[in-house]
Design a protein around this motif. Structure first.
Motif, PDB file in Angstrom:
ATOM      1  N   UNK A  35      -1.419   4.899   3.614  1.00 32.94           N
ATOM      2  CA  UNK A  35      -1.138   4.052   5.145  1.00 32.94           C
ATOM      3  C   UNK A  35      -1.045   4.703   6.055  1.00 32.94           C
ATOM      4  N   UNK A  36      -0.492   6.586   5.712  1.00 27.66           N
ATOM      5  CA  UNK A  36      -0.605   6.598   7.242  1.00 27.66           C
ATOM      6  C   UNK A  36      -1.851   7.567   7.044  1.00 27.66           C
ATOM      7  N   UNK A  37      -2.154   8.132   6.456  1.00 26.11           N
ATOM      8  CA  UNK A  37      -3.625   8.611   6.827  1.00 26.11           C
ATOM      9  C   UNK A  37      -4.495   7.397   7.379  1.00 26.11           C
TER      10      UNK A  37
ATOM     11  N   UNK B 271       0.855  -1.268   0.767  1.00 22.68           N
ATOM     12  CA  UNK B 271       0.272   0.259   0.084  1.00 22.68           C
ATOM     13  C   UNK B 271       0.909   1.035   0.253  1.00 22.68           C
ATOM     14  N   UNK B 272       0.998   2.697  -0.579  1.00 24.56           N
ATOM     15  CA  UNK B 272       1.615   3.286  -0.818  1.00 24.56           C
ATOM     16  C   UNK B 272       1.928   4.026   0.665  1.00 24.56           C
ATOM     17  N   UNK B 273       2.525   4.906   1.072  1.00 22.46           N
ATOM     18  CA  UNK B 273       2.476   5.160   2.237  1.00 22.46           C
ATOM     19  C   UNK B 273       1.874   6.347   2.960  1.00 22.46           C
ATOM     20  N   UNK B 274       1.079   7.097   2.078  1.00 25.62           N
ATOM     21  CA  UNK B 274       0.195   8.515   2.598  1.00 25.62           C
ATOM     22  C   UNK B 274      -1.420   7.426   2.171  1.00 25.62           C
TER      23      UNK B 274
ATOM     24  N   UNK C 105      -2.484  18.121  -2.023  1.00 19.68           N
ATOM     25  CA  UNK C 105      -3.482  17.272  -2.111  1.00 19.68           C
ATOM     26  C   UNK C 105      -3.408  15.747  -2.377  1.00 19.68           C
ATOM     27  N   UNK C 106      -2.100  15.909  -2.342  1.00 21.43           N
ATOM     28  CA  UNK C 106      -2.379  14.363  -2.012  1.00 21.43           C
ATOM     29  C   UNK C 106      -2.885  13.571  -0.768  1.00 21.43           C
ATOM     30  N   UNK C 107      -2.864  14.828  -0.046  1.00 20.96           N
ATOM     31  CA  UNK C 107      -2.961  13.358   1.523  1.00 20.96           C
ATOM     32  C   UNK C 107      -4.484  14.056   1.537  1.00 20.96           C
ATOM     33  N   UNK C 108      -5.069  14.400   1.083  1.00 20.37           N
ATOM     34  CA  UNK C 108      -6.063  15.246   0.595  1.00 20.37           C
ATOM     35  C   UNK C 108      -7.292  13.924   0.284  1.00 20.37           C
ATOM     36  N   UNK C 109      -6.920  14.243  -1.179  1.00 19.55           N
ATOM     37  CA  UNK C 109      -7.234  12.279  -2.051  1.00 19.55           C
ATOM     38  C   UNK C 109      -7.526  11.552  -1.035  1.00 19.55           C
ATOM     39  N   UNK C 110      -6.175  11.688  -0.301  1.00 19.99           N
ATOM     40  CA  UNK C 110      -6.527  10.014   0.473  1.00 19.99           C
ATOM     41  C   UNK C 110      -7.235   9.950   1.625  1.00 19.99           C
ATOM     42  N   UNK C 111      -7.380  11.098   2.740  1.00 19.84           N
ATOM     43  CA  UNK C 111      -8.391  10.916   3.765  1.00 19.84           C
ATOM     44  C   UNK C 111      -9.737  10.902   2.830  1.00 19.84           C
ATOM     45  N   UNK C 112     -10.056  11.796   2.478  1.00 19.50           N
ATOM     46  CA  UNK C 112     -11.542  11.613   1.505  1.00 19.50           C
ATOM     47  C   UNK C 112     -11.641  10.436   0.871  1.00 19.50           C
ATOM     48  N   UNK C 113     -11.181  10.021   0.430  1.00 24.09           N
ATOM     49  CA  UNK C 113     -11.194   8.267  -0.439  1.00 24.09           C
ATOM     50  C   UNK C 113     -10.762   7.549   0.924  1.00 24.09           C
ATOM     51  N   UNK C 114     -10.648   7.173   1.926  1.00 25.80           N
ATOM     52  CA  UNK C 114     -10.315   6.286   3.178  1.00 25.80           C
ATOM     53  C   UNK C 114     -11.932   6.535   4.088  1.00 25.80           C
TER      54      UNK C 114
END
Length: 396
Positions: A6-8, A1-4, A33-42
């Motif tokens: 997984x961190x989320x 799994x990508x690091x961002x 933005x990439x962190x926000x993408x991961x947050x909203x997806x999760x």
């Protein structure tokens, strides 16, 4: 799994909302933005581009503060996300929150090969493309190691597919045990496993591949009264130039792997070593008939050449019709009488060999594993025969 992502997920698993929110804020500050993408997806199963995701996260954080002040008590992040989805996110018909453990399982299952636990082919291709782009952008080294189980079909035929599956799992475990955290491992095809190694040169990649090879050779498996001897062959290629793409990186690693197979299996060759071996050793005479058809749209003619020698990388032949260097050709090579081999190649060089005869050197650019296996078998059968001709007439 990508690091961002997984961190989320790690942040979302925090017990209290304040710690959870602070952790996510820190990720956004670091990755944007990439962190926000991961947050909203999760949290909500939303797939947004980086810029809209950043805007949505900013709105959610503002809404959380506003609601907490208005109610006079802390409002959880999940409540703010729900309110944003219901009132502020256009185009959503049935918004919902996603349970983080379920999301993590779904993400893992969609990215990993179910048998080996390595990345599946699609996700590995995406990871390789990203790493190649990053290596070129920052002028960094990048290596790729392609590993193929030796005689895997014989294991399946003799011991059954369950034994073959167990072998694949054991080899994947050996790879995972040796790779670094920043390395990416994937299942590239049936019995082909692959590693991409950021900021790594060919020499270091060869050392890693050799460690994996030794680990695999030490695997002891017994099934239905059979003792399985498992070995792998490997090919390694590396950036920087002259390689310019993921496709070229894989092609050279694949050529090195084919040479390792032809040299006796249970060994690893780098692309540089492979080319040297092919120049000095893995070129055998082939005086049999050939059929060559030009694939040039303007000139789709066929020529009837006579062969001179062949390697895993290409063929040298003579013909009375000159072919332009760089042109694509289709070669039919009747090594196997029952099933002539058909290969697409590129003309590398055309030189006058004798009056009215030209020596044409062509490299193979498109051939399947059946063709590779047949050529490797032919080369093993004829490897002790001397190759006639001068150095200038050699293929590579």
């Amino acid at each position: 799994m990508d690091r961002i992502p997984q961190a989320v997920l790690t942040c979302l698993e925090a017990n209290d909302d304040e710690t959870r929110t602070e952790g996510l804020d820190a990720l956004v500050a670091r990755h944007g933005g990439p962190a926000c993408q991961a947050i909203l997806q999760a949290m909500a199963g939303l797939h947004l581009e980086a810029e809209p995701a950043l805007a949505a996260w900013t709105a959610i954080r503002a809404l959380k503060s506003e609601m907490s002040q208005g109610l006079g008590r802390p409002v959880s992040l999940h409540t703010a996300v729900c309110e944003h989805l219901l009132s502020g996110q256009p185009g959503l018909k049935s918004p919902m929150l996603v349970e983080s453990e379920l999301y993590q399982r779904l993400m893992r299952d969609s990215r990993l090969d179910g048998l080996t636990g390595l990345l599946n082919r699609q996700c590995f291709d995406e990871a390789l493309a990203r790493e190649v782009a990053r290596a070129r952008r920052h002028d960094k080294e990048l290596a790729l190691c392609l590993l193929d189980l030796d005689d895997f079909k014989a294991i399946n035929d003799t011991c059954g597919h369950q034994a073959g599956d167990q072998v694949l799992r054991e080899v994947a475990s050996a790879i995972l045990a040796e790779k670094r955290e920043e390395d990416t491992a994937g299942r590239y095809g049936g019995e082909e496993l692959v590693l991409v190694l950021p900021e790594t040169g060919e020499a270091d990649a060869l050392c890693l591949a050799e460690r994996i090879r030794r680990q695999v050779a030490a695997i002891a498996l017994a099934t239905d009264g059979h003792q399985l001897q498992v070995t792998v062959s490997g090919g390694v290629a590396a950036l920087p130039p002259p390689l310019t793409s993921a496709t070229e990186l894989i092609r050279l690693a694949d050529l090195a792997l084919a040479d390792a197979k032809a040299a006796g299996k249970n060994r690893v060759l780098g692309a540089g070593d492979s080319l040297d071996h092919r120049r000095r050793h893995h070129r055998v005479p082939y005086a049999g008939p050939l059929r060559v058809r030009s694939l040039d749209r303007r000139e789709r003619r066929a020529v009837a050449p006579r062969g001179r020698d062949i390697s895993m990388g290409g063929v040298l032949f003579e013909t009375k019709s000159a072919l332009a260097p760089g042109s694509r050709i289709q070669l039919t090579i009747p090594i196997d009488r029952d099933l002539p081999l058909v290969v697409v190649g590129t003309v590398l060089r055309a030189e006058e060999a004798a009056p009215d005869w030209y020596a044409i050197a062509a490299s193979f650019v498109k051939m399947d594993r059946t063709v590779k296996t047949a050529i490797a078998r032919y080369m093993q059968q004829h490897r002790d025969q001397p190759v006639l001709g001068t150095d200038e007439a050699r293929l590579h």
